[in-house]
Motif scaffolding. Sequence first.
Motif, PDB file in Angstrom:
ATOM      1  N   GLU A  47       0.815  -1.217   0.000  1.00 38.78           N
ATOM      2  CA  GLU A  47       0.000   0.000   0.000  1.00 38.78           C
ATOM      3  C   GLU A  47       0.849   1.268   0.000  1.00 38.78           C
ATOM      4  OE1 GLU A  47      -2.553  -0.524   3.401  1.00 38.78           O
ATOM      5  OE2 GLU A  47      -3.444  -2.338   2.543  1.00 38.78           O
ATOM      6  N   LEU A  48       2.017   1.233   0.644  1.00 34.45           N
ATOM      7  CA  LEU A  48       2.860   2.431   0.762  1.00 34.45           C
ATOM      8  C   LEU A  48       4.162   2.304  -0.031  1.00 34.45           C
ATOM      9  CD1 LEU A  48       2.470   3.175   4.593  1.00 34.45           C
ATOM     10  CD2 LEU A  48       1.167   4.133   2.692  1.00 34.45           C
ATOM     11  N   ALA A  49       4.160   1.452  -1.049  1.00 34.37           N
ATOM     12  CA  ALA A  49       5.388   1.143  -1.798  1.00 34.37           C
ATOM     13  C   ALA A  49       6.079   2.377  -2.372  1.00 34.37           C
ATOM     14  CB  ALA A  49       5.085   0.152  -2.919  1.00 34.37           C
ATOM     15  N   ASP A  50       5.305   3.403  -2.724  1.00 38.00           N
ATOM     16  CA  ASP A  50       5.927   4.602  -3.309  1.00 38.00           C
ATOM     17  C   ASP A  50       6.571   5.504  -2.252  1.00 38.00           C
ATOM     18  OD1 ASP A  50       3.334   5.049  -2.320  1.00 38.00           O
ATOM     19  OD2 ASP A  50       3.067   6.832  -3.579  1.00 38.00           O
ATOM     20  N   LYS A  51       6.257   5.272  -0.969  1.00 38.34           N
ATOM     21  CA  LYS A  51       6.752   6.153   0.093  1.00 38.34           C
ATOM     22  C   LYS A  51       7.826   5.530   0.977  1.00 38.34           C
ATOM     23  CE  LYS A  51       2.265   8.394   0.647  1.00 38.34           C
ATOM     24  NZ  LYS A  51       1.088   8.470   1.495  1.00 38.34           N
ATOM     25  N   ILE A  52       7.813   4.185   1.095  1.00 40.30           N
ATOM     26  CA  ILE A  52       8.670   3.524   2.088  1.00 40.30           C
ATOM     27  C   ILE A  52       8.999   2.103   1.645  1.00 40.30           C
ATOM     28  CG2 ILE A  52       6.709   2.670   3.438  1.00 40.30           C
ATOM     29  CD1 ILE A  52       8.364   3.250   5.979  1.00 40.30           C
ATOM     30  N   THR A  53      10.154   1.636   2.076  1.00 38.57           N
ATOM     31  CA  THR A  53      10.524   0.232   1.921  1.00 38.57           C
ATOM     32  C   THR A  53      10.386  -0.419   3.289  1.00 38.57           C
ATOM     33  OG1 THR A  53      12.101   0.720   0.153  1.00 38.57           O
ATOM     34  CG2 THR A  53      12.397  -1.367   1.342  1.00 38.57           C
ATOM     35  N   ILE A  54       9.748  -1.574   3.333  1.00 39.16           N
ATOM     36  CA  ILE A  54       9.644  -2.308   4.592  1.00 39.16           C
ATOM     37  C   ILE A  54      10.555  -3.520   4.489  1.00 39.16           C
ATOM     38  CG2 ILE A  54       8.151  -3.561   6.185  1.00 39.16           C
ATOM     39  CD1 ILE A  54       5.925  -1.628   5.498  1.00 39.16           C
ATOM     40  N   ALA A  55      11.478  -3.594   5.442  1.00 37.08           N
ATOM     41  CA  ALA A  55      12.484  -4.646   5.445  1.00 37.08           C
ATOM     42  C   ALA A  55      12.367  -5.477   6.713  1.00 37.08           C
ATOM     43  CB  ALA A  55      13.874  -4.022   5.361  1.00 37.08           C
ATOM     44  N   LYS A  56      12.770  -6.739   6.615  1.00 39.02           N
ATOM     45  CA  LYS A  56      12.731  -7.641   7.767  1.00 39.02           C
ATOM     46  C   LYS A  56      14.138  -8.157   8.019  1.00 39.02           C
ATOM     47  CE  LYS A  56       9.068 -10.361   8.077  1.00 39.02           C
ATOM     48  NZ  LYS A  56       8.357  -9.755   9.173  1.00 39.02           N
ATOM     49  N   MET A  57      14.540  -8.174   9.296  1.00 36.31           N
ATOM     50  CA  MET A  57      15.842  -8.720   9.658  1.00 36.31           C
ATOM     51  C   MET A  57      15.652  -9.769  10.735  1.00 36.31           C
ATOM     52  SD  MET A  57      19.360  -6.956  10.987  1.00 36.31           S
ATOM     53  CE  MET A  57      20.239  -6.839   9.442  1.00 36.31           C
ATOM     54  N   ASP A  58      16.026 -11.007  10.408  1.00 36.29           N
ATOM     55  CA  ASP A  58      15.963 -12.122  11.353  1.00 36.29           C
ATOM     56  C   ASP A  58      17.149 -11.986  12.304  1.00 36.29           C
ATOM     57  OD1 ASP A  58      16.226 -14.586  12.681  1.00 36.29           O
ATOM     58  OD2 ASP A  58      15.352 -15.680  10.993  1.00 36.29           O
ATOM     59  N   ILE A  59      16.863 -11.741  13.586  1.00 32.98           N
ATOM     60  CA  ILE A  59      17.938 -11.473  14.547  1.00 32.98           C
ATOM     61  C   ILE A  59      18.723 -12.718  14.924  1.00 32.98           C
ATOM     62  CG2 ILE A  59      16.757  -9.445  15.483  1.00 32.98           C
ATOM     63  CD1 ILE A  59      16.199 -11.247  18.011  1.00 32.98           C
ATOM     64  N   MET A  60      18.197 -13.898  14.594  1.00 32.50           N
ATOM     65  CA  MET A  60      18.925 -15.132  14.882  1.00 32.50           C
ATOM     66  C   MET A  60      19.945 -15.429  13.783  1.00 32.50           C
ATOM     67  SD  MET A  60      17.676 -15.718  17.786  1.00 32.50           S
ATOM     68  CE  MET A  60      18.370 -17.291  18.228  1.00 32.50           C
ATOM     69  N   GLU A  61      19.619 -15.041  12.560  1.00 33.17           N
ATOM     70  CA  GLU A  61      20.526 -15.266  11.432  1.00 33.17           C
ATOM     71  C   GLU A  61      21.502 -14.112  11.250  1.00 33.17           C
ATOM     72  OE1 GLU A  61      18.323 -16.177   7.898  1.00 33.17           O
ATOM     73  OE2 GLU A  61      17.302 -17.860   8.820  1.00 33.17           O
TER      74      GLU A  61
END
Length: 106
Positions: A47-61
């Motif tokens: 929905e907000l692709a033009d305004k922001i990138t949403i990233a995920k970081m696995d804290i175990m890896e």
Amino acid sequence: MATINVTDNSWQSDVLEADKPVLVDFWAEWCGPCKMIAPALEEISDELADKITIAKMDIMENTGVPGEIGVQSIPLMVLYKDGKPVAQKLGAAPKGQLKQWIESEL
């Protein structure tokens, strides 16, 4: 655009040098609340692709970046603008609240 996965190795280019704001979701496979908000973050990412990138970081890896910035509890979402953290939200919340918070910080 779906969420992207960020690693210790891609942190500099994917987050700190990004050309638009990046919301990083620090999570782990064993974290129930992290799994609860994942679908909402995917939808918000579209929905907000033009305004922001949403990233995920696995804290175990990926232990380097979370250790450097002091991640102690998850899920932790940190918003970066121009390579600097400008806002953070700890814990799960309904999609509407997450989206409202993100939009208010942009």
